[in-house]
Design a protein around this motif. Structure first.
Motif, PDB file in Angstrom:
ATOM      1  N   ARG A 169      11.722 -25.928  23.654  1.00  0.00           N
ATOM      2  CA  ARG A 169      12.262 -26.487  22.416  1.00  0.00           C
ATOM      3  C   ARG A 169      12.336 -25.400  21.354  1.00  0.00           C
ATOM      4  NH1 ARG A 169       9.484 -31.513  20.122  1.00  0.00           N
ATOM      5  NH2 ARG A 169      11.498 -31.665  19.133  1.00  0.00           N
ATOM      6  N   ALA A 185      15.412 -23.454  21.836  1.00  0.00           N
ATOM      7  CA  ALA A 185      16.573 -24.247  21.421  1.00  0.00           C
ATOM      8  C   ALA A 185      16.685 -24.275  19.903  1.00  0.00           C
ATOM      9  CB  ALA A 185      16.462 -25.668  21.982  1.00  0.00           C
ATOM     10  N   HIS A 186      15.538 -24.340  19.230  1.00  0.00           N
ATOM     11  CA  HIS A 186      15.555 -24.371  17.763  1.00  0.00           C
ATOM     12  C   HIS A 186      15.983 -23.020  17.193  1.00  0.00           C
ATOM     13  CE1 HIS A 186      12.556 -27.980  17.830  1.00  0.00           C
ATOM     14  NE2 HIS A 186      13.722 -28.239  18.357  1.00  0.00           N
ATOM     15  N   ASP A 196      22.981 -20.843  14.703  1.00  0.00           N
ATOM     16  CA  ASP A 196      24.324 -21.389  14.852  1.00  0.00           C
ATOM     17  C   ASP A 196      24.735 -22.196  13.625  1.00  0.00           C
ATOM     18  OD1 ASP A 196      26.578 -22.968  15.727  1.00  0.00           O
ATOM     19  OD2 ASP A 196      26.011 -22.443  17.768  1.00  0.00           O
ATOM     20  N   ASN A 197      23.882 -23.108  13.201  1.00  0.00           N
ATOM     21  CA  ASN A 197      24.217 -23.997  12.091  1.00  0.00           C
ATOM     22  C   ASN A 197      22.909 -24.432  11.438  1.00  0.00           C
ATOM     23  OD1 ASN A 197      25.037 -26.005  10.359  1.00  0.00           O
ATOM     24  ND2 ASN A 197      26.436 -26.958  11.831  1.00  0.00           N
ATOM     25  N   LEU A 220      18.056 -20.918  18.550  1.00  0.00           N
ATOM     26  CA  LEU A 220      19.509 -20.812  18.689  1.00  0.00           C
ATOM     27  C   LEU A 220      20.235 -21.748  17.726  1.00  0.00           C
ATOM     28  CD1 LEU A 220      19.622 -20.573  22.573  1.00  0.00           C
ATOM     29  CD2 LEU A 220      20.241 -18.762  20.964  1.00  0.00           C
ATOM     30  N   ALA A 221      19.685 -22.945  17.532  1.00  0.00           N
ATOM     31  CA  ALA A 221      20.335 -23.904  16.635  1.00  0.00           C
ATOM     32  C   ALA A 221      20.338 -23.385  15.202  1.00  0.00           C
ATOM     33  CB  ALA A 221      19.635 -25.260  16.712  1.00  0.00           C
ATOM     34  N   ALA A 235      22.664 -28.041  10.120  1.00  0.00           N
ATOM     35  CA  ALA A 235      22.475 -29.040  11.167  1.00  0.00           C
ATOM     36  C   ALA A 235      21.038 -29.013  11.677  1.00  0.00           C
ATOM     37  CB  ALA A 235      23.442 -28.784  12.324  1.00  0.00           C
ATOM     38  N   ALA A 236      20.497 -27.801  11.813  1.00  0.00           N
ATOM     39  CA  ALA A 236      19.121 -27.675  12.288  1.00  0.00           C
ATOM     40  C   ALA A 236      18.182 -28.366  11.300  1.00  0.00           C
ATOM     41  CB  ALA A 236      18.739 -26.207  12.442  1.00  0.00           C
ATOM     42  N   ARG A 237      18.397 -28.114  10.033  1.00  0.00           N
ATOM     43  CA  ARG A 237      17.489 -28.660   9.022  1.00  0.00           C
ATOM     44  C   ARG A 237      17.537 -30.185   8.989  1.00  0.00           C
ATOM     45  NH1 ARG A 237      18.582 -25.119   4.882  1.00  0.00           N
ATOM     46  NH2 ARG A 237      16.877 -23.711   5.446  1.00  0.00           N
ATOM     47  N   VAL A 238      18.736 -30.767   8.944  1.00  0.00           N
ATOM     48  CA  VAL A 238      18.794 -32.232   8.883  1.00  0.00           C
ATOM     49  C   VAL A 238      18.356 -32.869  10.189  1.00  0.00           C
ATOM     50  CG1 VAL A 238      20.573 -32.307   7.101  1.00  0.00           C
ATOM     51  CG2 VAL A 238      21.241 -32.400   9.503  1.00  0.00           C
ATOM     52  N   SER A 239      18.287 -32.073  11.262  1.00  0.00           N
ATOM     53  CA  SER A 239      17.802 -32.621  12.525  1.00  0.00           C
ATOM     54  C   SER A 239      16.295 -32.536  12.641  1.00  0.00           C
ATOM     55  CB  SER A 239      18.425 -31.873  13.701  1.00  0.00           C
ATOM     56  OG  SER A 239      19.814 -31.973  13.641  1.00  0.00           O
ATOM     57  N   GLY A 240      15.644 -32.101  11.577  1.00  0.00           N
ATOM     58  CA  GLY A 240      14.191 -32.084  11.586  1.00  0.00           C
ATOM     59  C   GLY A 240      13.575 -30.814  12.149  1.00  0.00           C
ATOM     60  N   ILE A 241      14.400 -29.802  12.407  1.00  0.00           N
ATOM     61  CA  ILE A 241      13.852 -28.540  12.902  1.00  0.00           C
ATOM     62  C   ILE A 241      13.196 -27.809  11.729  1.00  0.00           C
ATOM     63  CG2 ILE A 241      14.482 -26.277  13.831  1.00  0.00           C
ATOM     64  CD1 ILE A 241      16.676 -27.766  15.440  1.00  0.00           C
TER      65      ILE A 241
END
Ligand SMILES: Nc1ncnc2c1ncn2[C@@H]1O[C@H](COP(=O)(O)OP(=O)(O)OP(=O)(O)O)[C@@H](O)[C@H]1O
Ligand SMILES: [Mg+2]
Lengths: 325, 258
Positions: free
Chosen positions: A196, A199-200, A206-207, A202-203, A210-216
């Motif tokens: 994970r 994956a975080h 990339d964006n 790379l996320a 998007a990473a932040r609002v996805s809780g990363i």
């Protein structure tokens, strides 16, 4: 390139554009350079001892490249790795000299890297400065520390277990430095592609929105990446100290460009979101092979520098040409 | 176009507890008052449209419910319980999913990694990514919702704008436990892709989620929503049931010509 050919049929042009050079440039380059040296230098280059020497000598570069792939994947950069090599090697060597303990020496060397990484991460995430500026500053400051603590003198390492573990040892006849490379690549690959955390990483590159609002947890991941990179540089420093039986403030001084070139040629994006660990290994072997070949070709040091710069520029421009969207 | 779906607006959601209720919400940016005394309820299984001119405060309102901004005054209740969000991921944990206009997707990752972004599934003691399971569950989900993409393993970059928005909505559908917010989800889409996305939104309602959708497209509002709330310069002008209003009235409310 192909854009110049006006008559290229649409389909052919499309295929040319969609063929992803960046994925393969390192392998093509590797084969071409290998063949060139094999033909031009013959036996001198193409013998078992020389080839395994290349792999052994590039071990520190490979280890640093793994750390840098993570940094670039988040869209950041770490310019301080070369200086961290020197300061960690010196710290490790000094502690080993004073305590005769391999473990304390290794721990001290790695701890210095962790501290530099934390400082880098703090300024990049909490103070929110560009990593380019932060690590440019720490590069200078850490190089100064390396000079200061060593008084510009070398620190010899005589502890056998330290030298054995980090430089000259063998396991079942396989040189220890090759094992370090393999382990670093394997762990890097597993973490980047199969966890994970990877994956975080790379996320975020990339964006980041998007990473932040996805809780990363963007801040935490970026700090960890900066710490990881600096600690890889520390390990590289220990490997140098082990192989050379000592440390000096000049260690790692020319490595920054080599590592960046290896990683970029290997297919990692300079702008985040894409990291290639195996590519980075190929990239650093390519750099090691160039070094070795140019020396065997009897080029003077200044000629080597010029040749290396030109070749790196060509390789990087082939692999970095971003697709225009 | 979707005439049969317009006919199905007579669903009878459980009206006992609102999925979302906003009470006396006010938002001030420095000296600028963006939202004043705003009240609204969204029931489970209901699509409420939020309309208004540019700068009316629609996005600001959505951002408060999704945790991006904190209201200056007022109360947000989720399923009847007072809720406050520290940030967007906090709101997400409490069951509020958002479909952003600017696609919160990671372009170079496959569809399934986006579906599970921030909530990746792992297996084994080393907690390695369970890519196979994520891909399988994603494939099931998109098949279920009848979204046509090459594969759950396709990279987002390979998809069209409509397919991407469909993925974003699938993700919201999958994770939303009570409320989905959408800020102009079809603004960048063509006719066919808009129809597909609208179909997905209507399905969300069938699954019992509350949906609050910002739209500039009145045709769309009348096609899919149950009620419409009109915002003018930060103030709520009125809420109408779609069955009891018409375009002219809504346009008049938006422009203040009534
Ligand atoms: N971060 C901010 N700081 C200061 N003022 C803001 C901020 N965000 C929004 N506003 C102001 O609040 C008001 C409402 O803006 P908002 O973006 O919510 O409008 P909108 O209804 O979504 O408009 P549009 O239809 O153009 O998207 C505007 O006057 C805007 O200038
Ligand atoms: Mg808006």
């Amino acid at each position: 390139m192909s854009e110049a050919g006006v008559a290229t049929p649409a389909v052919g042009r499309l295929r040319w554009r969609t063929f992803n050079w960046r994925e393969y440039v390192v392998y093509i380059g590797f084969v071409l350079v290998f063949l060139f040296f094999a033909i031009y230098l013959g036996e001198n280059f193409l013998n078992w001892t020389n080839l395994s020497n290349i792999v052994i000598q590039t071990a520190p570069i490979t280890v640093m490249a793994v750390g840098l792939v993570f940094v670039l994947s988040t869209g950041e950069i770490d310019l301080s790795i070369g200086s961290v090599v020197a300061v960690s090697a010196l710290t490790g060597a000094t502690v080993v000299r004073d305590t005769d303990s391999m473990i304390l020496g290794a721990a001290a060397g790695l701890a210095v890297g962790a501290i530099v990484g934390l400082v880098n991460g703090f300024f990049v995430t909490i103070v929110r400065l560009p990593s380019f500026l932060v690590t440019l500053a720490t590069m200078g400051a850490v190089a100064g520390v390396a000079r200061q603590i060593s008084n510009l003198q070398s620190v010899p390492v005589t502890n056998d277990s330290f030298v054995g573990l980090f430089g000259s040892g063998n396991v079942f006849g396989i040189p220890g430095l090759i094992i370090w490379s393999v382990v670093a690549i394997a762990i890097g690959y597993l973490v980047l592609k199969q966890t994970r955390y990877g994956a975080h990483v790379l996320a975020i590159g990339d964006n980041v929105g998007a990473a932040r609002v996805s809780g990363i947890k963007v801040t935490r991941v970026k700090i960890m990446v900066m710490v990881g990179s600096a600690m890889c540089a520390s390990l590289a420093g220990l490997l140098y100290a082990g192989r050379l039986h000592g440390a000096r403030y000049t260690l790692g001084e020319a490595d920054l460009m080599t590592v960046i070139a290896a990683v970029i040629v290997g297919g990692t994006s300079l702008f985040g979101g894409k990291g290639a660990i195996v590519g980075a290994l190929m990239g650093s072997l390519l750099m090691g092979m160039l070094n070795n070949g140019l020396i065997l070709a009897n080029l003077s040091v200044s000629q080597q520098m010029i040749a290396r710069g030109v070749i790196i520029l060509i390789a990087v421009s082939l692999s970095l040409r971003e697709k225009r969207s | 176009m979707n005439s049969e779906q317009i006919g199905t607006t007579a669903t009878v959601p459980d009206r006992s507890v609102a999925a979302l209720s906003l009470k006396g919400i006010r938002k001030q940016f420095g000296g600028v008052v963006a939202i004043e005394r705003f009240d609204l309820e969204v029931q489970p299984g209901e699509i409420v449209a939020l309309v208004g001119d540019n700068g009316a405060g629609k996005s600001t309102l959505v951002k408060m419910v999704s945790g991006v901004y904190q209201p200056t005054e007022g109360e947000i209740l989720l399923n009847g319980r007072p809720a406050s969000f520290r940030d967007a991921s906090d709101a997400r944990r409490q069951g509020v999913e958002v479909v952003y206009q600017d696609l919160a997707l990671v372009d170079s990752q496959p569809v399934y990694m986006n579906m599970f972004l921030g909530r990746e599934l792992t297996r084994g003691p080393l907690r390695l990514l369970d890519r196979r399971r994520m891909a399988r569950e994603t494939q099931e989900l998109v098949d279920n919702l009848d979204v046509r993409i090459p594969s759950a393993k396709a990279t987002i970059r390979e998809l069209s704008g409509g397919q991407r928005q469909a993925i974003a909505i699938c993700r919201a559908t999958h994770w939303a436990s009570s409320l989905v917010l959408m800020d102009e989800p079809t603004a960048a889409l063509g006719v066919a892709e808009t129809a597909k996305v609208e179909e997905l939104i209507v399905r969300l309602r069938e699954r019992g989620a509350g949906v609050l959708i910002v739209s500039h497209n009145l045709d769309q509002v009348f096609r899919i929503s149950d009620r419409v709330a009109v915002l003018r310069r930060g103030k709520q002008v009125g809420v109408r049931s779609i069955a009891e209003t018409n375009r002219n009235e809504i346009v008049a409310m938006i422009t203040g010509a009534a």
